[in-house]
Scaffold this motif. Structure first.
Motif, PDB file in Angstrom:
ATOM      1  N   ILE A   1      34.570   0.328  87.504  1.00 16.28           N
ATOM      2  CA  ILE A   1      35.510   0.189  88.610  1.00 16.28           C
ATOM      3  C   ILE A   1      36.375   1.445  88.623  1.00 16.28           C
ATOM      4  CG2 ILE A   1      37.321  -1.227  89.630  1.00 16.28           C
ATOM      5  CD1 ILE A   1      36.254  -3.518  87.871  1.00 16.28           C
ATOM      6  N   PHE A   2      36.512   2.037  89.814  1.00 14.57           N
ATOM      7  CA  PHE A   2      37.189   3.322  89.906  1.00 14.57           C
ATOM      8  C   PHE A   2      38.516   3.197  90.636  1.00 14.57           C
ATOM      9  CE2 PHE A   2      32.603   3.654  90.229  1.00 14.57           C
ATOM     10  CZ  PHE A   2      32.281   4.502  89.187  1.00 14.57           C
TER      11      PHE A   2
ATOM     12  N   ASN B   1      25.568  -8.564  86.067  1.00 16.48           N
ATOM     13  CA  ASN B   1      25.942  -9.266  84.836  1.00 16.48           C
ATOM     14  C   ASN B   1      26.103  -8.353  83.637  1.00 16.48           C
ATOM     15  OD1 ASN B   1      26.454 -11.881  85.395  1.00 16.48           O
ATOM     16  ND2 ASN B   1      24.300 -12.539  85.180  1.00 16.48           N
ATOM     17  N   PRO B   2      26.951  -7.336  83.715  1.00 14.97           N
ATOM     18  CA  PRO B   2      27.090  -6.419  82.581  1.00 14.97           C
ATOM     19  C   PRO B   2      27.901  -7.067  81.458  1.00 14.97           C
ATOM     20  CG  PRO B   2      28.683  -5.859  84.270  1.00 14.97           C
ATOM     21  CD  PRO B   2      27.879  -6.997  84.819  1.00 14.97           C
ATOM     22  N   ARG B   3      27.721  -6.561  80.248  1.00 12.51           N
ATOM     23  CA  ARG B   3      28.535  -7.036  79.129  1.00 12.51           C
ATOM     24  C   ARG B   3      29.934  -6.463  79.204  1.00 12.51           C
ATOM     25  NH1 ARG B   3      24.891  -8.201  74.913  1.00 12.51           N
ATOM     26  NH2 ARG B   3      26.675  -8.948  73.718  1.00 12.51           N
ATOM     27  N   PHE B   4      30.018  -5.212  79.729  1.00 10.45           N
ATOM     28  CA  PHE B   4      31.307  -4.513  79.754  1.00 10.45           C
ATOM     29  C   PHE B   4      31.710  -4.153  81.163  1.00 10.45           C
ATOM     30  CE2 PHE B   4      29.346  -3.520  75.732  1.00 10.45           C
ATOM     31  CZ  PHE B   4      30.360  -3.777  74.832  1.00 10.45           C
ATOM     32  N   LEU B   5      32.999  -4.279  81.405  1.00  6.65           N
ATOM     33  CA  LEU B   5      33.540  -3.785  82.644  1.00  6.65           C
ATOM     34  C   LEU B   5      34.518  -2.676  82.269  1.00  6.65           C
ATOM     35  CD1 LEU B   5      33.043  -4.683  85.512  1.00  6.65           C
ATOM     36  CD2 LEU B   5      35.065  -6.143  85.381  1.00  6.65           C
ATOM     37  N   LEU B   6      34.269  -1.469  82.760  1.00  3.02           N
ATOM     38  CA  LEU B   6      35.165  -0.356  82.471  1.00  3.02           C
ATOM     39  C   LEU B   6      35.897   0.012  83.748  1.00  3.02           C
ATOM     40  CD1 LEU B   6      32.792   1.904  80.309  1.00  3.02           C
ATOM     41  CD2 LEU B   6      34.309   0.052  79.569  1.00  3.02           C
ATOM     42  N   ALA B   7      37.223   0.025  83.668  1.00  2.00           N
ATOM     43  CA  ALA B   7      37.998   0.274  84.873  1.00  2.00           C
ATOM     44  C   ALA B   7      38.984   1.395  84.618  1.00  2.00           C
ATOM     45  CB  ALA B   7      38.725  -0.999  85.289  1.00  2.00           C
ATOM     46  N   ASP B   8      38.925   2.457  85.465  1.00  2.00           N
ATOM     47  CA  ASP B   8      39.848   3.576  85.316  1.00  2.00           C
ATOM     48  C   ASP B   8      40.903   3.484  86.412  1.00  2.00           C
ATOM     49  OD1 ASP B   8      41.120   5.839  84.599  1.00  2.00           O
ATOM     50  OD2 ASP B   8      39.427   7.198  84.919  1.00  2.00           O
ATOM     51  N   GLU B   9      42.115   3.095  86.038  1.00  2.00           N
ATOM     52  CA  GLU B   9      43.206   2.935  86.998  1.00  2.00           C
ATOM     53  C   GLU B   9      42.765   2.105  88.203  1.00  2.00           C
ATOM     54  OE1 GLU B   9      46.160   4.265  86.351  1.00  2.00           O
ATOM     55  OE2 GLU B   9      45.929   6.153  85.255  1.00  2.00           O
TER      56      GLU B   9
END
Ligand SMILES: Nc1ncnc2c1ncn2[C@@H]1O[C@H](COP(=O)(O)OP(=O)(O)O)[C@@H](O)[C@H]1O
Ligand SMILES: [Mg+2]
Lengths: 409, 238
Positions: B88-89, B159-167
């Motif tokens: 997520i950006f 269905n990812p294991r990780f959600l990475l969100a930058d700001e």
């Protein structure tokens, strides 16, 4: 790789939101294909025309014209002496006097028919007046019947309107005149010139073209056994292989000094004559090839330009796609596919325009109709041009770092 | 789950070397919701990019889901990104020419799912973020908060294991930011591990765990709440 990774639907829908550039390129592809395919078709037709063989030994032969003057000029003795002189010159394979030169564009033609009388079906044919050396000098092959004997050959004074009793004709003419029998059986048949004057077919030769390269019945040719007693006559000389250029000045010099009562002009090789006769065709080939190549390059560059522009515009999108799991290969594929879709619209439109232009040319310039396979071949070529052109920008897109997704706002 | 040991990242230009990460150590376990704060330029985005396999690194070791990912080729990294990680950006990064359905479809196609499977997932995830009724709309027809919800749907569809969100809330007003955070908490409750970079202390405190990055390192911070401090020590020692 799964077929689900082919993003044809989304690519197409995305394209529809940025139509203008894509449509312009598609139109450019269509126009290029139209011109390229029609050019190639015309080029191939012209090339085939040029490649037709005249049937004579073109490479080793040349000819010249001798024109006598003065009240005591004697054409008969001049011709006899000249031919003897030329034939005995070292390096000469054979020589004849002849009224016209194949592929030169100038000559005589007459109508022939198989039954005497008016309003019969006739076949036009070119006439070459030669003596019994004609077959050898012109490098022809008698494939049925036989060559003229020395006794068949007559003198033909200026103004005489009748014709010798024997003729040799080409296989093609034999088959046109007598479509129901084999050409071998045409030997001994009588054909009629000037409606009622009979001539007996003494022999059939494999092939010799008439002088007019643009004529439909190019291989309708008749040899008559005669030597003209005109003021102006032509000699056709076949040199030993490789000797042509060496003997040309020798023959010219020898003829000039053997008889001062004439001038020699128009000495020219058959090779040069062929080049002159087909000059318009070779020029057309060059013009069309150049146009075609330039147009293809311009179109290729147009595709490179549009693709580079859209790669630059979509840098962030590409980074995002990479972040979402697109491999470099998937990015390359995206742009190749996008180009393929644009090209497909282009070549489909191009197919219609190609046939349309050809129909126009058929109507206006009586060109031949395009063979059907030129259209799919042209489509394939333009598809390929597109794919090659887009490959560079696509590679560039694939090298956009995925981190661009987070680094640009 | 996600373990970085002594990870180093240096950006080199002709003139300067920037040590974006220096001996970066962090372990994130399954089901965690980690908020990462720190000053601008401290290396938060760099950490997230490396965690998400968007960037490579020079030294140290990074294990994702028990797999050492230090030396994978592009194809393998892309595949891992696609299967295990959702991004997520800050500026949403929706593809402007594609409608919401096609946007969410993007990672699913790279995954190689069949059409029916993709459709089901797209509808479900747009349903989850409350935008199922706007599938045919373009991103430009949505508000910022809605766009970020679509981006979350896109990140989750596979269905990812990780959600990475930058700001993820950086471009949103506080009301929208809160609703996005609520959505992330809801997603985390359903089992997805989340790492979120933010400059908003208030939002950060709502995460289960806070870490603070300074000067390319995970660092301690006194003003953090007790519970977060404990987490911080765990991180530093883990
Ligand atoms: N592509 C790059 N080239 C050079 N330096 C970079 C690059 N990306 C980031 N940096 C530098 O690395 C450091 C960390 O950046 P970043 O991770 O973006 O910080 P943050 O997200 O915490 O603001 C900064 O000093 C930044 O200038
Ligand atoms: Mg940052």
């Amino acid at each position: 790789m799964s077929s689900n990774q082919w993003e044809i639907g989304p690519i197409f829908r995305a394209l529809m939101r940025n139509k203008v550039g894509a449509i312009l390129i598609a139109i450019q592809i269509a126009v290029t294909m139209t011109i390229v395919v029609n050019s190639i078709f015309i080029i191939l037709e012209r090339a085939t025309k040029i490649e037709r063989e005249s049937g004579i030994d073109e490479i080793n032969s040349f000819y010249l014209t001798t024109t006598g003057f003065g009240s005591n000029f004697d054409p008969k003795s001049t011709a006899t002496n000249d031919l003897e002189l030329i034939r005995s010159t070292a390096g000469v394979l054979d020589a004849i006097q002849i009224n016209a030169i194949p592929v030169s564009g100038g000559g005589w033609s007459m109508s022939f028919q198989t039954e005497p009388g008016e309003e019969k079906e006739t076949e036009g044919a070119a006439i070459y007046m030669v003596d019994e050396h004609g077959i050898n000098a012109l490098d022809l092959e008698v494939i049925a019947g036989e060559n003229f004997a020395a006794g068949d050959v007559r003198w033909r004074p200026a103004g005489v309107r009748d014709w010798p009793d024997n003729v040799i004709i080409t296989k093609v003419l034999a088959e046109s005149l007598f479509p129901d029998i084999g050409y071998q059986d045409v030997v001994g048949k009588t054909i009629y010139i000037q409606q009622n004057e009979p001539m007996i077919v003494k022999g059939i030769v494999d092939k010799i073209q008439a002088p007019w390269v643009g004529w439909d019945d190019l291989e309708h040719t008749v040899l008559t056994p005669e030597i003209t007693e005109f003021e102006s006559n032509r000699y056709y000389i076949r040199a030993q292989p490789g000797q042509r250029d060496a003997i040309m000045p020798i023959i010219e010099e020898a003829l000039a000094s053997s008889n001062k009562q004439r001038i020699i002009r128009g000495m020219r090789t058959v090779q040069e004559t062929r080049e002159r006769s087909y000059r318009a065709d070779t020029a057309m080939i060059k013009i069309l090839s150049t146009t075609m190549i330039i147009l293809t390059i311009v179109t290729g560059l147009g595709i490179v330009g549009l693709a580079s522009f859209s790669v630059n515009r979509r840098k962030k999108q590409i980074g995002t796609r990479r972040a979402l799991g697109a491999s470099q290969q998937a990015i390359v594929r995206y742009f190749m596919l996008e180009n393929f879709l644009i090209s497909t619209v282009g070549v489909l439109l191009g197919a219609v325009l190609t046939v349309g232009l050809n129909m126009l040319l058929v109507n206006i310039f009586s060109l031949n109709a395009l063979d059907w396979y030129f259209v799919p071949a042209g489509m394939l070529v333009l598809w390929l041009v597109g794919q090659i052109a887009v490959f560079g920008p696509a590679k560039k897109a694939a090298n956009i770092p995925p981190a661009l997704a987070t680094r640009t706002v | 789950m996600l373990t970085m040991t002594e990870v180093k990242k240096i950006f080199r230009t002709d003139l300067v070397e920037t040590h974006a990460l220096r001996d970066f150590n962090l372990q994130v376990d399954e089901g965690e919701f980690v908020a990462v704060t720190g000053p601008s330029g401290s290396g938060k985005t760099t950490f997230l990019n490396i965690a998400g396999l968007l960037e490579t690194f020079e030294g140290g070791k990074y294990e994702l889901d028990g797999q050492d990912v230090s030396r994978l080729n592009d194809k393998k990294r892309s595949q891992l990104r696609n299967e295990k990680i959702g991004f997520i950006f800050q500026s949403f990064n929706l593809i402007p020419d594609l409608n919401l359905f096609d946007n969410v479809d993007v990672p699913l196609r790279y995954r190689g799912f069949k059409g029916a499977e993709r459709k089901k997932r797209i509808e479900e995830s747009l349903e989850l973020v409350g935008l199922a009724n706007r599938m045919k709309h373009l991103p430009s027809q949505l508000s910022g908060g809605q766009q970020q919800r679509v981006a979350i749907a896109r990140a989750l569809a596979g269905n990812p294991r990780f959600l990475l969100a930058d700001e993820p809330t950086g471009n949103l007003d506080s009301k929208m930011a809160l609703s996005v955070l609520e959505l992330l908490k809801q997603i985390n409750d359903q089992g997805t591990t989340i790492v979120m970079v933010t400059h908003d202390q208030h939002l950060a405190t709502q995460a289960k765990r806070n870490i603070y990055v300074r000067d390319g390192r995970v660092s301690e911070l006194s003003e953090l709440t007790d519970i977060n401090e404990i987490n911080l020590h765990q991180a530093a020692n883990g």
